[in-house]
Design a protein around this motif. Structure first.
Motif, PDB file in Angstrom:
ATOM      1  N   ALA A 202       0.777  -1.400  -0.051  1.00 51.87           N
ATOM      2  CA  ALA A 202      -0.008  -0.008   0.022  1.00 51.87           C
ATOM      3  C   ALA A 202       0.861   1.274   0.141  1.00 51.87           C
ATOM      4  O   ALA A 202       1.996   1.344   0.385  1.00 51.87           O
ATOM      5  CB  ALA A 202      -0.933  -0.203   1.089  1.00 51.87           C
ATOM      6  N   GLY A 234      -5.537   2.504   4.001  1.00 48.98           N
ATOM      7  CA  GLY A 234      -5.876   1.312   3.832  1.00 48.98           C
ATOM      8  C   GLY A 234      -5.808  -0.131   4.698  1.00 48.98           C
ATOM      9  O   GLY A 234      -5.436   0.448   5.754  1.00 48.98           O
ATOM     10  N   GLY A 235      -5.514  -1.068   4.258  1.00 53.46           N
ATOM     11  CA  GLY A 235      -5.393  -2.121   5.397  1.00 53.46           C
ATOM     12  C   GLY A 235      -6.223  -3.208   5.003  1.00 53.46           C
ATOM     13  O   GLY A 235      -7.296  -2.893   4.720  1.00 53.46           O
ATOM     14  N   GLY A 236      -6.187  -4.528   5.290  1.00 56.33           N
ATOM     15  CA  GLY A 236      -7.051  -5.254   5.448  1.00 56.33           C
ATOM     16  C   GLY A 236      -6.941  -5.943   3.685  1.00 56.33           C
ATOM     17  O   GLY A 236      -6.253  -5.367   2.862  1.00 56.33           O
ATOM     18  N   ARG A 237      -7.710  -6.857   3.366  1.00 53.70           N
ATOM     19  CA  ARG A 237      -7.935  -7.154   2.065  1.00 53.70           C
ATOM     20  C   ARG A 237      -9.081  -6.700   1.233  1.00 53.70           C
ATOM     21  O   ARG A 237      -9.815  -6.157   1.748  1.00 53.70           O
ATOM     22  CB  ARG A 237      -8.025  -8.950   2.018  1.00 53.70           C
TER      23      ARG A 237
ATOM     24  N   GLU B 242      -0.712  -4.055   3.920  1.00 54.59           N
ATOM     25  CA  GLU B 242      -2.070  -4.536   4.011  1.00 54.59           C
ATOM     26  C   GLU B 242      -1.924  -6.106   4.292  1.00 54.59           C
ATOM     27  O   GLU B 242      -2.832  -6.607   5.084  1.00 54.59           O
ATOM     28  CB  GLU B 242      -2.857  -4.323   2.478  1.00 54.59           C
ATOM     29  N   THR B 243      -0.994  -6.645   4.022  1.00 58.57           N
ATOM     30  CA  THR B 243      -0.744  -8.098   4.280  1.00 58.57           C
ATOM     31  C   THR B 243      -0.264  -8.232   5.637  1.00 58.57           C
ATOM     32  O   THR B 243      -0.865  -9.169   6.327  1.00 58.57           O
ATOM     33  CB  THR B 243       0.379  -8.704   3.408  1.00 58.57           C
ATOM     34  N   ASP B 246      -3.460  -7.941   7.378  1.00 62.91           N
ATOM     35  CA  ASP B 246      -4.210  -9.093   7.144  1.00 62.91           C
ATOM     36  C   ASP B 246      -3.837 -10.243   8.123  1.00 62.91           C
ATOM     37  O   ASP B 246      -4.583 -11.075   8.421  1.00 62.91           O
ATOM     38  CB  ASP B 246      -4.206  -9.315   5.751  1.00 62.91           C
TER      39      ASP B 246
ATOM     40  N   THR C  75     -14.878  -3.907   7.657  1.00 64.05           N
ATOM     41  CA  THR C  75     -14.960  -2.893   6.398  1.00 64.05           C
ATOM     42  C   THR C  75     -15.543  -1.744   6.851  1.00 64.05           C
ATOM     43  O   THR C  75     -15.621  -0.957   5.827  1.00 64.05           O
ATOM     44  CB  THR C  75     -15.620  -3.685   5.227  1.00 64.05           C
ATOM     45  N   LYS C  82      -9.833  -3.312  11.842  1.00 63.48           N
ATOM     46  CA  LYS C  82      -9.017  -4.097  10.714  1.00 63.48           C
ATOM     47  C   LYS C  82      -8.219  -5.040  11.095  1.00 63.48           C
ATOM     48  O   LYS C  82      -7.667  -5.898  10.284  1.00 63.48           O
ATOM     49  CB  LYS C  82      -8.136  -2.938  10.035  1.00 63.48           C
ATOM     50  N   TRP C 135      -9.999 -12.447   7.848  1.00 65.41           N
ATOM     51  CA  TRP C 135      -8.629 -12.246   8.202  1.00 65.41           C
ATOM     52  C   TRP C 135      -7.745 -13.454   7.940  1.00 65.41           C
ATOM     53  O   TRP C 135      -8.162 -14.418   8.486  1.00 65.41           O
ATOM     54  CB  TRP C 135      -8.394 -11.924   9.727  1.00 65.41           C
TER      55      TRP C 135
END
Lengths: 238, 426, 207, 347
Positions: A202, A234-237, B242-243, B246, C75, C82, C135
């Motif tokens: 990102a 952002g962040g997450g998928r 992001e990963t 996650d 989301t 998150k 996740w």
């Protein structure tokens, strides 16, 4: 019997035995080992003939490089997966024996005619001594009389190398890249899409207040003093 | 996605093993079968392997030197700390946490004790909080030193490990002077510290603070600009932000990717909100960034300890919140007065019974977020004692990172995640 | 970050305050917690219970909606939970009759800097939807919960033993009915003296 | 050069071999002490005064250990492979000249075992055979770590042999011979550099070749930072994972002896061998000088090991083919051009 002859027969005997072993050995790696022994014996014969340079080159090129690469391949091959050479295929074996015999006869014919006629080439002992030794004589021959042939041979080898690279390249990029993408990990949740090599992350932008400081070589560390400062968006998928 | 075929175990009352249905059946997804047909080299790295930091086992599928598949297998050091925690009284649980991440034991103690204190509603006195910060930051440096030494050793820099352990020795000397133990410290107690601070401790810490920055410069000289080190760490094991989020990464693995999450700043505990320090964030998220982040964290830890030592030097307030019923009574009178002795005896034998409820407390462990989730049913034994160890969760990203890397990168990746198997397996 | 807070126009007229203010996450009245408010609004019956203890908010949801709730929380523009910090389970055998287990998720919102605990009660033999699609970090945590409690996570890609051996046949050790030393009789070592009790010559003590 | 009776050569060869073996033993001591000094620790101290008997104790321990042979191993190759490494490492020392011909004990003695007219290539040839010991031992162990180590060794040695051989071409051009004795004698001549008179050591005229040679020599002997075939953090012990007891000690001996031989070789090629102040008058000074020069190289080996991390396999190959090979060819071309120009043949 003079010592030299005894040693020669010893070396020649070992060379022939190991050459026979190369063909007879069931395990390809054993064949390669015996071939190495054979090469070294031949180098020893060269030394006895006074051609030290040839002997050393024989070892460096054939034993030290070509056979190593051969072994490199053989080590990865499961001997049980190889086609069976020792059974079946009588026609092939007959043809192989015939070809070998013809080759042997050709060499014999050359040697015998040379002995009968008694003719000698220009590379007599006196001529070589006059130049300064075997190595020098070889160098002079290659780089003066046979320069063109030498250069052509080196060009052919270079083309061979390039060809090998070209042949290997698509394999590397295409098939194995494809394979890499296609494997699924036991530990991996959703396999294929995430198994791709990680792309650029990102976008990271430093918000006001944080101090990007140079650290290491060609890197900066953002020194965040405020927890609400979030350089990452952002962040997450998804 | 293939559906699971695993069966739940039996329920209800005790059943003996022969009556139990087979559990733990593999759920191998169909895709995995591909690997069987491929002519790949399966390499079993560990559990006895010099650079898996203990008893981690990694099953690798190789094509030449390139890794196509990586499956970390853990559990070889599983001692059931959570189950043990559910069968001991509260004060007895704290020493078990030493044995999880044994290179930073005071931090584990702190997290556990903070969870208990939160559950009981006890707050430790200010001076004890300062000392807790000092000890936890010292253990952060100690842990990072072990990490640096072993990580560098994995990549082949032989001498680094000896240099790092040389400095770690100074920290362990401080621990020894403070609580008598070097590795499994069992340092923190519910409510603060019940033992007095030894006299020579502050000069000893000051000596360490004086020595360490120069020594750290030596590590910098050896590694930070070393071309081979750069070649081995730059652009290896890149985790995008992001990963990282996650995969629930925390600690330097998350901050190396540039996400600003440090519990000391985000949800300050102890006296961290009064101290001045910065949180280093990486920009690329590769092994080199995490290396830089951890190196900077050591410098920041020195900064924090200096402030704390300055603050604590003239402080003469109590170290223990004795006014609370959940805190062990003072040792002082136990030898002379019957009352004190009885109170002490009863506390030790009966333990404490916190109110019914649950609490989750987390500390910024050197490896990430070390969380303790305690559920109380009102008895003197925790009903549920959950250890959220940072490296267990962080290790989950290994198989993602190792794909497409080379064999030599795996040891760099294991090193950069910074695992201690005692903490991963618990 | 601060821009978001100031430019956001208030949604509800009756509350003049900013509905996403950080204080609301810690308000005494748990119903004012933005996550609780949003979930009740969005999912209604799914929220079974909301508990507040020691400044921590726990939301009990119905297990079959666990994945939807998680995805919503993750989301959501403002809540933005998150990060999945932890996923574990609780065996409520001695505390209530049914359901037997609680699946516990500790969430963290990087944006708001708050934690939230999600709980979903499941009975033995009942399965919970896996949150791995939400996740990735839940992969190992759910495997561990399966390993320790035997809770089956529906849709988990690789649900097998994690900390215990693959051929472990003694059930699930963190269940409350599992004895501390296990079901099986294991040979205990060091209880019998393997060396004779004769006094050694050197120490004068028994060996 | 004089022809001496064969038995004298045998005696000298026997002496050299024993000196090499003892030198190898004390090379390990030297390495451990040096590493200790660099890493803030003592090194061996317990066995004998200052730990001086440590190498002997190690040797006895290795001989006394159980010789384990994996069940799946290819037994003959497994037995045979360590010997290749050991023998080829020692044979290389046969062409190293420790001085010229001296007059002692009433006769003329050669301070070298033999003077092959292709001596330099002889050393290279035998070091290239030495890799067979590694590859075959790796294969015969039927262990995957060993196999990977063997593959790495094969690729690495084949690549770096090219660099090693080509980096010497400049030296051969300047000396006009492949014989190590001729190269040594050539370096004993004086070089006039204006007011300065220095010995014609080839390190002065071939600095690039010297650096390349050293890099390739470290790679050829599988030492840090190029110790990939036995990288202990990745491959446990690489090719000798399954070897124990005296079979392992053959690998160990082979590695250290080849280090010593390569150091002697480098001293002969680039640092003038036995040349030094007073060496033309006293032959024993010459021997002392060549040993000191070799020890400097050995120290360099240890220094590298203590300082540098390890390369990755692809980086190692990239270094050889993309960086060192162009440099070494450049060195040859430039040397050839200068040589031709100085002979007036170029223009």
């Amino acid at each position: 019997m003079p010592w030299e002859v005894i040693i020669f027969y010893l070396i020649a005997g070992v060379a022939i035995l190991s050459a026979g072993g190369v063909v007879a050995a069931r395990n390809p790696v054993h064949s390669a080992v015996l071939l190495m022994v054979c090469f070294i014996q031949i180098a020893a014969v060269f030394v006895m003939l006074g051609a030290e340079f040839l002997a050393v080159i024989q070892i460096i090129v054939y034993t030290g490089a070509i056979l190593v690469l051969l072994l490199f391949v053989l080590m990865l091959v499961d001997p049980e997966d190889l086609p069976e050479f020792h059974t079946g295929r009588p026609v092939q074996r007959a043809i192989g024996a015939l070809l070998g015999l013809i080759l042997l006869l050709e060499v014999a014919a050359a040697v015998v005619t040379r002995t009968i006629t008694g003719r000698q080439g220009s590379a007599t002992l006196e001529n070589i001594e006059a130049v300064g030794g075997n190595t020098e004589a070889l160098g002079r021959q290659i780089y003066t009389e046979h320069l063109l042939a030498f250069e052509i041979v080196s060009m052919v080898l270079t083309i061979g190398i390039l060809g090998a690279i070209v042949l290997a390249m698509p394999e590397r990029l295409g098939v194995s890249g494809y394979r890499r993408r296609d494997t699924i990990s036991l530990g991996h949740p959703r396999g294929t899409d995430l198994a791709l090599p990680a792309t650029a992350g990102a976008p990271i932008r430093a918000t006001a207040g944080s101090k990007p400081e140079p650290a290491g070589i060609g890197r900066t560390l953002v020194m965040a003093g405020d927890p609400d400062e979030q350089p990452v968006v952002g962040g997450g998928r998804r | 996605m293939s559906s699971t075929v695993a069966q739940p175990g039996t329920d209800g009352m005790p059943v003996f093993a022969e009556d139990m249905p087979p559990t733990g059946t593999y759920t191998i997804s169909d895709e995995v079968a591909i690997n069987e047909s491929e002519r790949l080299l399966t390499l079993n790295m560990g559990p006895q392997h010099p650079s898996t930091h203990g008893v981690l086992r990694v099953v690798l599928k190789l094509e030449g030197e390139v890794i196509l598949d990586c499956d970390p297998i853990i559990g070889y050091l599983h001692r059931g700390v959570e189950k043990l925690g559910e069968s001991h009284r509260y004060a007895q649980v704290v020493p078990w946490t030493d044995r999880t991440d044994y290179v930073a034991a005071p931090m584990n103690n702190l997290g556990c004790v903070m969870a208990f204190e939160k559950l009981c509603g006890v707050e430790s006195p200010e001076r004890a909080q300062y000392w807790r910060v000092i000890m936890s930051e010292l253990s952060r440096i100690a842990s990072h030193l072990v990490w640096l030494g072993t990580h560098a050793l994995d990549i082949g820099a032989l001498s680094m490990s000896l240099y790092c352990f040389r400095e770690r020795e100074l920290i362990l000397d401080v621990f020894e002077a403070f609580c008598g133990a070097r590795l499994t410290t069992n340092m923190m107690e519910i409510g603060g510290f019940s033992r007095p601070i030894p006299d020579g401790l502050i000069p000893q810490i000051r000596e360490f603070l004086r020595v360490f920055p120069d020594r750290q410069k030596e590590y910098d000289d050896l590694l930070t600009a070393n071309p081979i080190w750069l070649a081995r760490t730059k652009d290896v094991g890149v985790i995008p932000a992001e990963t990282a989020i996650d995969y629930s990464l925390t600690g330097a693995c998350l901050r190396g990717s540039g996400v600003n999450y440090d519990i000391r700043k985000a949800m300050p505990y102890l006296v961290y909100d009064r101290l001045e320090f910065d949180v280093p964030l990486g920009t690329k998220g590769d092994v080199y960034d995490r290396y830089l982040v951890r190196m900077e964290e050591m410098r920041q830890a020195i900064r924090i300890i200096t402030q704390c030592v300055d603050a604590v030097e003239r402080m003469d307030t109590p170290l223990m919140a004795y006014e609370s019923e959940y805190v062990i009574p003072p040792h002082k009178g136990t030898m002379t007065t019957a009352e004190d002795m009885q109170r002490h005896f009863v506390w030790v034998i009966k333990g404490i019974s916190p109110p019914v409820g649950e609490a989750y407390a987390a500390v910024e462990h050197p490896k990430g977020e070390n969380g303790y989730y305690v559920v109380s049913d009102g008895s003197s034994i925790p009903y549920r004692f959950r250890v959220r160890s940072p490296d267990f969760v962080n290790l989950g990203v290994l198989s993602h990172l190792a794909k497409g890397a080379m064999l030599a990168d795996v040891v760099a990746l294991i090193g950069t995640i910074d695992i201690v198997l005692g903490s991963v397996d618990r | 970050m601060t821009d978001d807070l100031t430019t956001e126009s208030p949604v509800q007229e009756e509350t003049p305050r900013d509905p996403w203010a950080r204080e609301l996450f810690f308000a005494d009245d748990v119903e004012q917690h933005p996550a609780v408010r949003e979930l009740r609004e969005q999912f209604g019956e799914v929220v079974v219970d909301v508990v507040r203890f020691r400044d921590e908010t726990t939301i009990h949801v119905r297990p079959e909606y666990l994945r939807q709730v998680s995805d919503y929380l993750r989301t959501h523009e403002q809540l933005s939970f998150k990060m999945l910090i932890d996923l574990t389970a609780l065996d409520m055998l001695r505390l209530r009759t049914a359901p037997r287990f609680d699946v516990v998720l500790q969430l963290y919102s990087i944006k708001n800097r708050v934690r939230l605990r999600l709980k979903a009660g499941v009975d033995d033999g009942q399965s919970v939807p896996s949150v791995v699609p939400v996740w990735n970090g839940a992969n190992w945590l759910e495997r561990e919960a399966y390993d320790m409690f035997g809770i089956v996570f529906e849709g988990h890609p690789n649900l097998r033993r994690m900390l215990l051996p693959d051929d472990w046949d003694e059930g699930f050790p963190l269940r409350k009915d599992y004895p501390l030393r296990g079901w099986k009789e294991y040979p205990s070592y060091n209880t019998e003296r393997t060396v004779s009790r004769t006094r050694t010559r050197w120490t004068g003590r028994g060996a | 050069m004089n022809d001496q009776p064969l038995w004298l050569t045998f005696i000298f060869a026997f002496l050299i071999m024993n000196v090499l073996l003892i030198g190898m033993a004390y090379m390990t001591y030297f390495e451990r002490k040096m590493l200790g000094a660099m890493q803030d620790r003592m090194g061996p101290t317990r066995t004998g005064p200052k730990g001086l008997l440590q190498p002997i104790a190690d040797g006895i321990k290795l001989l006394g250990k159980e010789d384990l042979i994996p069940r799946a191993a290819d037994k003959w190759v497994f037995f045979f492979a360590p010997l290749i490494v050991f023998v080829t490492a020692i044979v290389g020392a046969a062409v190293i000249p420790f001085g010229g011909t001296i007059n002692a004990f009433g006769r003329d003695l050669n301070l070298y075992i033999t003077d092959l007219n292709v001596g330099a290539l002889f050393v290279l040839a035998f070091s290239s055979i030495g890799v067979y010991g590694i590859i075959l031992g790796a294969w015969a162990s039927s262990n995957r770590y060993s196999l990977l180590g063997g593959l790495r060794a094969a690729a690495q040695v084949v690549s770096y042999e090219i660099i090693l051989g080509l980096s010497l071409v400049g030296v051969f051009m300047l000396a006009g011979s492949l014989s190590l004795r001729d190269i040594m004698l050539e370096q004993q001549t004086n070089l006039e550099l204006g007011p300065l008179t220095v010995k014609n050591w080839f390190i002065l005229s071939q600095p690039l070749a010297f650096i390349l040679f050293m890099i390739a020599a470290v790679a050829e002997t599988n030492r840090a930072p190029f110790d990939l075939p036995e990288a202990e953090s990745e491959l446990v012990s690489g090719f000798h994972t399954e070897y124990s007891a005296f079979r392992f000690s053959f690998y160990f001996l082979g590695e250290y002896i080849s280090m010593i031989v390569v150091s002697l070789f480098a001293a002969t090629l680039f640092l003038g061998g036995p040349s030094g102040p007073g060496s033309s008058d006293h032959w024993y000074l010459g021997i002392l000088y060549i040993l000191i020069k070799a020890i400097v190289f050995l120290f360099f080996y240890i220094w590298l090991r203590a300082t540098l991390p390890r390369f990755r396999y692809d980086q190692l190959m990239g270094l050889a083919w993309k960086v060192l090979l162009p440099l070494v060819i450049l060195n040859i071309v430039v040397t050839a051009a200068i040589r031709l120009a100085s002979d007036g043949l170029l223009f």
